[in-house]
Scaffold this active site. Sequence first.
Site, mmCIF file in Angstrom:
data_model
loop_
_atom_site.group_PDB
_atom_site.id
_atom_site.type_symbol
_atom_site.label_atom_id
_atom_site.label_comp_id
_atom_site.label_asym_id
_atom_site.label_seq_id
_atom_site.Cartn_x
_atom_site.Cartn_y
_atom_site.Cartn_z
ATOM 1 N N PHE A 122 1.985 4.888 -17.107
ATOM 2 C CA PHE A 122 1.015 3.829 -16.831
ATOM 3 C C PHE A 122 -0.383 4.368 -17.117
ATOM 4 O O PHE A 122 -0.826 5.315 -16.463
ATOM 5 C CB PHE A 122 1.159 3.430 -15.358
ATOM 6 N N GLU A 126 -9.727 6.113 -17.005
ATOM 7 C CA GLU A 126 -10.482 6.723 -18.112
ATOM 8 C C GLU A 126 -11.513 7.689 -17.528
ATOM 9 O O GLU A 126 -11.796 7.626 -16.319
ATOM 10 C CB GLU A 126 -11.192 5.629 -18.923
ATOM 11 N N PRO A 127 -12.117 8.523 -18.366
ATOM 12 C CA PRO A 127 -13.082 9.478 -17.821
ATOM 13 C C PRO A 127 -14.175 8.801 -16.991
ATOM 14 O O PRO A 127 -14.570 9.318 -15.961
ATOM 15 C CB PRO A 127 -13.669 10.148 -19.076
ATOM 16 N N SER A 131 -12.021 4.586 -9.898
ATOM 17 C CA SER A 131 -11.900 3.559 -8.845
ATOM 18 C C SER A 131 -12.263 2.176 -9.379
ATOM 19 O O SER A 131 -11.855 1.164 -8.830
ATOM 20 C CB SER A 131 -12.829 3.897 -7.674
ATOM 21 N N GLY A 338 0.534 29.611 11.113
ATOM 22 C CA GLY A 338 -0.469 30.673 11.152
ATOM 23 C C GLY A 338 -0.640 31.316 9.784
ATOM 24 O O GLY A 338 -0.536 30.641 8.751
ATOM 25 N N GLU A 362 -3.712 6.353 -7.292
ATOM 26 C CA GLU A 362 -3.329 4.939 -7.073
ATOM 27 C C GLU A 362 -4.273 4.266 -6.068
ATOM 28 O O GLU A 362 -3.863 3.423 -5.269
ATOM 29 C CB GLU A 362 -1.863 4.828 -6.679
ATOM 30 N N GLU A 366 -10.619 5.174 0.375
ATOM 31 C CA GLU A 366 -11.775 4.268 0.484
ATOM 32 C C GLU A 366 -11.465 2.943 -0.217
ATOM 33 O O GLU A 366 -11.808 1.870 0.275
ATOM 34 C CB GLU A 366 -13.028 4.935 -0.135
HETATM 35 N N1 CAA Z 1 -2.960 -8.653 -7.540
HETATM 36 C C1 CAA Z 1 -3.298 -9.638 -8.410
HETATM 37 N N2 CAA Z 1 -4.578 -9.911 -8.769
HETATM 38 C C2 CAA Z 1 -5.543 -9.145 -8.210
HETATM 39 C C3 CAA Z 1 -5.272 -8.111 -7.314
HETATM 40 C C4 CAA Z 1 -3.914 -7.878 -6.969
HETATM 41 N N3 CAA Z 1 -3.578 -6.906 -6.112
HETATM 42 N N4 CAA Z 1 -6.434 -7.531 -6.949
HETATM 43 C C5 CAA Z 1 -7.411 -8.183 -7.590
HETATM 44 N N5 CAA Z 1 -6.872 -9.145 -8.365
HETATM 45 C C6 CAA Z 1 -7.587 -10.113 -9.189
HETATM 46 C C7 CAA Z 1 -8.585 -10.911 -8.338
HETATM 47 O O1 CAA Z 1 -7.967 -12.021 -7.705
HETATM 48 C C8 CAA Z 1 -9.631 -11.322 -9.349
HETATM 49 O O2 CAA Z 1 -9.150 -12.421 -10.080
HETATM 50 P P1 CAA Z 1 -10.057 -13.768 -10.187
HETATM 51 O O3 CAA Z 1 -11.365 -13.303 -10.770
HETATM 52 O O4 CAA Z 1 -9.245 -14.631 -11.107
HETATM 53 O O5 CAA Z 1 -10.206 -14.292 -8.810
HETATM 54 C C9 CAA Z 1 -9.646 -10.154 -10.322
HETATM 55 O O6 CAA Z 1 -8.392 -9.471 -10.156
HETATM 56 C C10 CAA Z 1 -10.782 -9.185 -10.034
HETATM 57 O O7 CAA Z 1 -10.657 -8.752 -8.697
HETATM 58 P P2 CAA Z 1 -11.818 -8.014 -7.913
HETATM 59 O O8 CAA Z 1 -13.103 -8.759 -8.090
HETATM 60 O O9 CAA Z 1 -11.348 -7.761 -6.522
HETATM 61 O O10 CAA Z 1 -11.960 -6.653 -8.743
HETATM 62 P P3 CAA Z 1 -12.856 -5.384 -8.527
HETATM 63 O O11 CAA Z 1 -13.392 -4.986 -9.850
HETATM 64 O O12 CAA Z 1 -13.819 -5.597 -7.411
HETATM 65 O O13 CAA Z 1 -11.790 -4.245 -8.134
HETATM 66 C C11 CAA Z 1 -10.373 -2.926 -6.698
HETATM 67 C C12 CAA Z 1 -10.951 -4.330 -7.051
HETATM 68 C C13 CAA Z 1 -9.427 -3.154 -5.559
HETATM 69 C C14 CAA Z 1 -11.467 -1.977 -6.290
HETATM 70 C C15 CAA Z 1 -9.621 -2.372 -7.927
HETATM 71 O O14 CAA Z 1 -10.502 -2.072 -8.949
HETATM 72 C C16 CAA Z 1 -8.810 -1.122 -7.599
HETATM 73 O O15 CAA Z 1 -7.700 -1.233 -7.092
HETATM 74 N N6 CAA Z 1 -9.342 0.085 -7.911
HETATM 75 C C17 CAA Z 1 -8.564 1.317 -7.806
HETATM 76 C C18 CAA Z 1 -7.886 1.657 -9.102
HETATM 77 C C19 CAA Z 1 -6.674 2.509 -8.934
HETATM 78 O O16 CAA Z 1 -5.934 2.377 -7.982
HETATM 79 N N7 CAA Z 1 -6.454 3.367 -9.902
HETATM 80 C C20 CAA Z 1 -5.267 4.185 -9.884
HETATM 81 C C21 CAA Z 1 -4.914 4.634 -11.260
HETATM 82 S S1 CAA Z 1 -3.207 4.678 -11.566
HETATM 83 C C22 CAA Z 1 -2.620 6.082 -10.861
HETATM 84 O O17 CAA Z 1 -3.250 6.758 -10.115
HETATM 85 C C23 CAA Z 1 -1.188 6.328 -11.181
HETATM 86 C C24 CAA Z 1 -0.756 7.742 -11.156
HETATM 87 O O18 CAA Z 1 -0.607 8.328 -12.173
HETATM 88 C C25 CAA Z 1 -0.378 8.387 -9.879
#
Ligand code: CAA
Length: 386
Positions: A122, A126-127, A131, A338, A362, A366
């Site tokens: 998945f 990106e750099p 978040s 320890g 993931e 925060e």
């Molecule tokens: N399911 C479906 N749709 C969703 C959703 C969800 N869980 N969360 C948000 N959306 C939708 C919203 O409804 C919105 O849609 P509309 O505009 O149509 O209403 C759209 O997406 C934008 O949502 P937000 O305005 O809430 O978006 P945001 O830019 O403020 O971001 C966030 C929200 C929760 C901070 C999100 O960016 C986030 O989860 N950030 C963390 C990223 C992350 O977890 N990265 C992990 C990388 S993968 C990894 O780590 C895997 C590995 O290898 C271990």
Amino acid sequence: MSFQLTEEQEMVRLMTRDFARKELEPEAARRDKEAIFPLEVVKKMGQLGLLGMMVPVEYGGAGASAVSYCLALQEIAYSCASTAVTMSVANLSTEPLLKFGNEDQKMKYLCKLAQGELLGCFALTEPAAGSDPGSLSIRAEDKGNYYLINGTKVFITHGQYADIINLIARTGPDKGSKGLSAFIVEKDTPGFSIGTREDKMGLRASNTVELIFDDCRIPKENLLGKEGLGFKIAMTALDSGRIGIASQAVGITRACLDESIKYARERKQFGKTISSFQAIQWMIADMATGLEAASLLTLSAARKKDRKMPFTKEASMAKLFASELANKSAYLALQIHGGYGYLKDFKVERLYRDARAASIYEGTSEIQRLVIARNLLKDQSYGLYD
Ligand code: CAA
């Protein structure tokens, strides 16, 4: 709320426990030390259906419940947290196809992922977009009958070994999270290559790499859903992924607790086993109480997923609580050991390093709090039930 396991769930748990104790536990310390990805074991897990557990039977999967999946992942994590993140990301990689793929894409890729013939990864981060994936910049330009991909992804779990990549890229340059789309990229696509392989503090037997796309041509039919759906697809996949990471954290905590009890019963100081000291007993009690709570939160989120109810908030709660607990438990387990706990000869030293990633990837703790609070605040019916 009752969590009596069904016969099938109990069987999945025992089968996975047996597999993990035989195939992972004996070599986990060496693989951690030498940073070896256990490709052969991962292949066996694929053949056992552990890498596409929730894929329905009609697409070659085990058709298991999310609850069964969590139980299996906990057992893998107990023996080797590195392999647990591999399993979690492989399962996460089936979600975009399952929920947004068309029939042709499902037949071509999903069936093979579910049966372990292909390994999926998945690629979101990106750099300059961790978040905040809505700001990601890798480009997918529409060139008529193909998309041209240019850019770099980082922190990609088992990217070096994956056969297909779930890629989130920008198709609309000025549209924030609405300008993203999701694609399936095959590893042999010209222009695709593996960059830096990261040397990590923990989870050293999992593989974490940079992916480079340099004028990489993706056939039009590899777009998932339609243009602009990429952010939603990624968030939907992450909801499930977070239940997986919560399960990994539960497995790590259980290992911390078991190691602590075993050591406290053996180690003598001041003429007694240290298990007779209240200070040690309190640490054990805190770990065990947290473990019960984390386990129930995780299974509760999984059960909501099984019942096709919204579970975004619950997945974040489980991930937040379980990953913070894993860190605290690893700290306490090392404290109980320890000076010995600080040595590489003891499992708690590895658990301490492995736990650290759970509250970062993931979605950091925060970000989980942000997701939980946003979901509560937008729920207009909140507080009106009674
Ligand atoms: N399911 C479906 N749709 C969703 C959703 C969800 N869980 N969360 C948000 N959306 C939708 C919203 O409804 C919105 O849609 P509309 O505009 O149509 O209403 C759209 O997406 C934008 O949502 P937000 O305005 O809430 O978006 P945001 O830019 O403020 O971001 C966030 C929200 C929760 C901070 C999100 O960016 C986030 O989860 N950030 C963390 C990223 C992350 O977890 N990265 C992990 C990388 S993968 C990894 O780590 C895997 C590995 O290898 C271990």
